[in-house]
Design an enzyme around this catalytic site. Structure first.
Site, PDB file in Angstrom:
ATOM      1  N   TYR A 101       0.854  -1.197   0.000  1.00 47.45           N
ATOM      2  CA  TYR A 101       0.000   0.000   0.000  1.00 47.45           C
ATOM      3  C   TYR A 101       0.884   1.240   0.000  1.00 47.45           C
ATOM      4  O   TYR A 101       1.883   1.309   0.708  1.00 47.45           O
ATOM      5  CB  TYR A 101      -0.877   0.004   1.256  1.00 47.45           C
ATOM      6  CG  TYR A 101      -1.734   1.244   1.386  1.00 47.45           C
ATOM      7  CD1 TYR A 101      -3.048   1.263   0.941  1.00 47.45           C
ATOM      8  CD2 TYR A 101      -1.207   2.417   1.950  1.00 47.45           C
ATOM      9  CE1 TYR A 101      -3.829   2.404   1.045  1.00 47.45           C
ATOM     10  CE2 TYR A 101      -1.985   3.565   2.049  1.00 47.45           C
ATOM     11  CZ  TYR A 101      -3.286   3.547   1.606  1.00 47.45           C
ATOM     12  OH  TYR A 101      -4.050   4.676   1.698  1.00 47.45           O
ATOM     13  N   GLU A 189      -3.883   7.269  -4.074  1.00 48.45           N
ATOM     14  CA  GLU A 189      -3.691   6.000  -3.368  1.00 48.45           C
ATOM     15  C   GLU A 189      -3.445   4.877  -4.363  1.00 48.45           C
ATOM     16  O   GLU A 189      -4.200   4.741  -5.325  1.00 48.45           O
ATOM     17  CB  GLU A 189      -4.950   5.702  -2.545  1.00 48.45           C
ATOM     18  CG  GLU A 189      -4.859   4.446  -1.717  1.00 48.45           C
ATOM     19  CD  GLU A 189      -6.183   4.168  -0.997  1.00 48.45           C
ATOM     20  OE1 GLU A 189      -6.241   4.361   0.219  1.00 48.45           O
ATOM     21  OE2 GLU A 189      -7.137   3.759  -1.678  1.00 48.45           O
TER      22      GLU A 189
END
Ligand code: GDP
Ligand code: MN
Length: 381
Positions: A101, A189
């Site tokens: 991530y 993101e």
């Protein structure tokens, strides 16, 4: 404003962040063509502006062009969390060794862009932050310094990548920060950032939220917003610069001021009905704005009655009344209109409306009750 995944990935590519090969398809035949031209198994991904598409069935893998065509046909008929699927991103299906991530987001409290990395990618990062905060690394970026290589390595170090991949990671982190800054994003993101079976890093998913107030200096992103807007009322409202949100009730609302608009919606609910929209015409609205607002409200087939609630301060009641009269002449609404008009130039406004086919009210609760009754067919005009 949110970008679709494929749009977000095109931006990532502009910042040299690696993405899978792929193309958008709007039909099963196009999906087959893309799969055939990629010449390998593909992932078909529903382009809808919600998270968690994977779990909601919005991502399918297909080994052959035939299978891709069939999967596309099924996906294009689906709704994902209530949204119709109009386009698919057809990409090479990448064998993934690990899901990481990486994001940049605006931390308002710190007044800084903050980068977050985690080895626990692919899943809901808020959940990771709650359950195992030690698996998350944060970097508050000093805007005067930016993200230097040593910052990027600090973010990447806990991911146990090895030196070659850590160098790839650092370049991605620096590119992502540059992109957030230059493109006025609140959030960029990559989840998952995949470590592929053949030992590289690849952005498998991308989410970008752009600050609407910056769109004037991001013309290419503003053009994407036009393309993404699917609600006809919201599109029309934006073209007129109105502050409008489409809702699911049956009472159209036109109000000056966001707070009064919220109160109006609440009181409609309190009397047992539901607003069809939020619409703030702002302070000092001219007659043209009133006409444009009513046009948007009345183009919604769900609207059974309209409640106009104006508390004149800077806004002048006579100006609003002129707009209402003009709208009645131009639009000839088929549903009843309830009007509460108080404050600056109230008497002039009331006089202008005196001969019109309107339901007048003095207090907000009277107006709301009349609108609820009118929407139920209990009050004529
Ligand atoms: P989201 O559910 O809307 O966040 O969609 P994502 O694009 O993040 O995809 C969800 C999950 O699908 C990912 O975490 C992966 O596990 C899987 N996935 C998506 N694309 C691929 C791919 O090309 N190859 C593989 N192996 N898995 C993929
Ligand atoms: Mn994702």
């Amino acid at each position: 404003m949110k970008l679709q995944e494929y749009q977000a990935k095109q931006l990532l590519a502009q910042y040299q962040i690696p993405i899978p090969c792929g193309e958008v398809a709007m039909s099963p035949a196009e999906a087959r063509r893309v799969a055939a031209s990629l010449g390998r198994p593909v992932a078909l991904k529903a382009q809808v502006l919600v998270g968690g598409r994977g779990k909601a069935g919005g991502i399918q893998l297909a080994d052959t062009p035939d299978a891709a065509e069939a999967a596309a046909a099924a996906l294009l008929q689906k709704e994902i969390k209530g949204l119709p699927v109009r386009a698919l991103l057809v990409e090479e299906a990448v064998p993934v060794a690990q899901e990481l991530y990486l994001s940049v987001m605006l931390d308002r409290a710190a007044q800084r862009l903050t980068m977050i990395s985690s080895a626990a990618g692919g899943v809901d990062i808020e959940e990771v932050a709650r359950q195992s905060p030690e698996r998350i690394t944060r970097l508050r970026v000093d805007p005067g310094v930016g993200v230097r290589a040593y910052h990027a390595r600090h973010l990447g170090a806990p991911l146990s990548l090895g030196s070659a991949l850590l160098a790839e990671f650092s370049a991605i982190a620096q590119g992502l920060y540059a992109m957030a800054l230059e493109r006025d994003a609140f959030l960029v993101e990559i989840n998952p950032l995949a470590r592929t079976a053949d030992g590289h890093l690849l952005a498998l998913d991308a989410k970008i939220l752009v600050d609407d107030n910056a769109l004037y200096r991001q013309p290419d992103l503003a053009a994407l917003q036009e393309a993404n807007e699917t609600d006809p009322q919201e599109r029309q409202a934006r073209q007129h610069g109105l502050n409008y949100v489409h809702l699911s009730g049956d009472i159209g609302c036109m109000v000056n001021g966001a707070g009064l608009a919220m109160a109006t919606m609440d009181i409609i609910q309190a009397y047992g009905s539901a607003p069809a929209n939020f619409l703030d015409i702002g302070g000092g609205a001219r007659a043209e704005v009133v006409v444009a607002g009513l046009r948007v409200i009345l183009s919604d087939p769900q609207v059974k009655a309209v409640l106009i609630n104006i508390f004149g301060g800077i806004t002048r009641c006579d100006e609003v009344a002129r707009g209402i009269v003009q709208a009645l002449q131009e639009i000839r609404p088929a549903v009843p209109l309830v009007v509460r008009l108080v404050g600056t130039n109230e008497a002039e406004g009331q006089a202008i409306l005196a001969e019109q086919r309107l339901l007048m009210a003095t207090t907000l609760s009277e107006a709301a009750q009349k609108a609820v009754a009118a929407a139920r067919g209990g009050l004529g005009r």
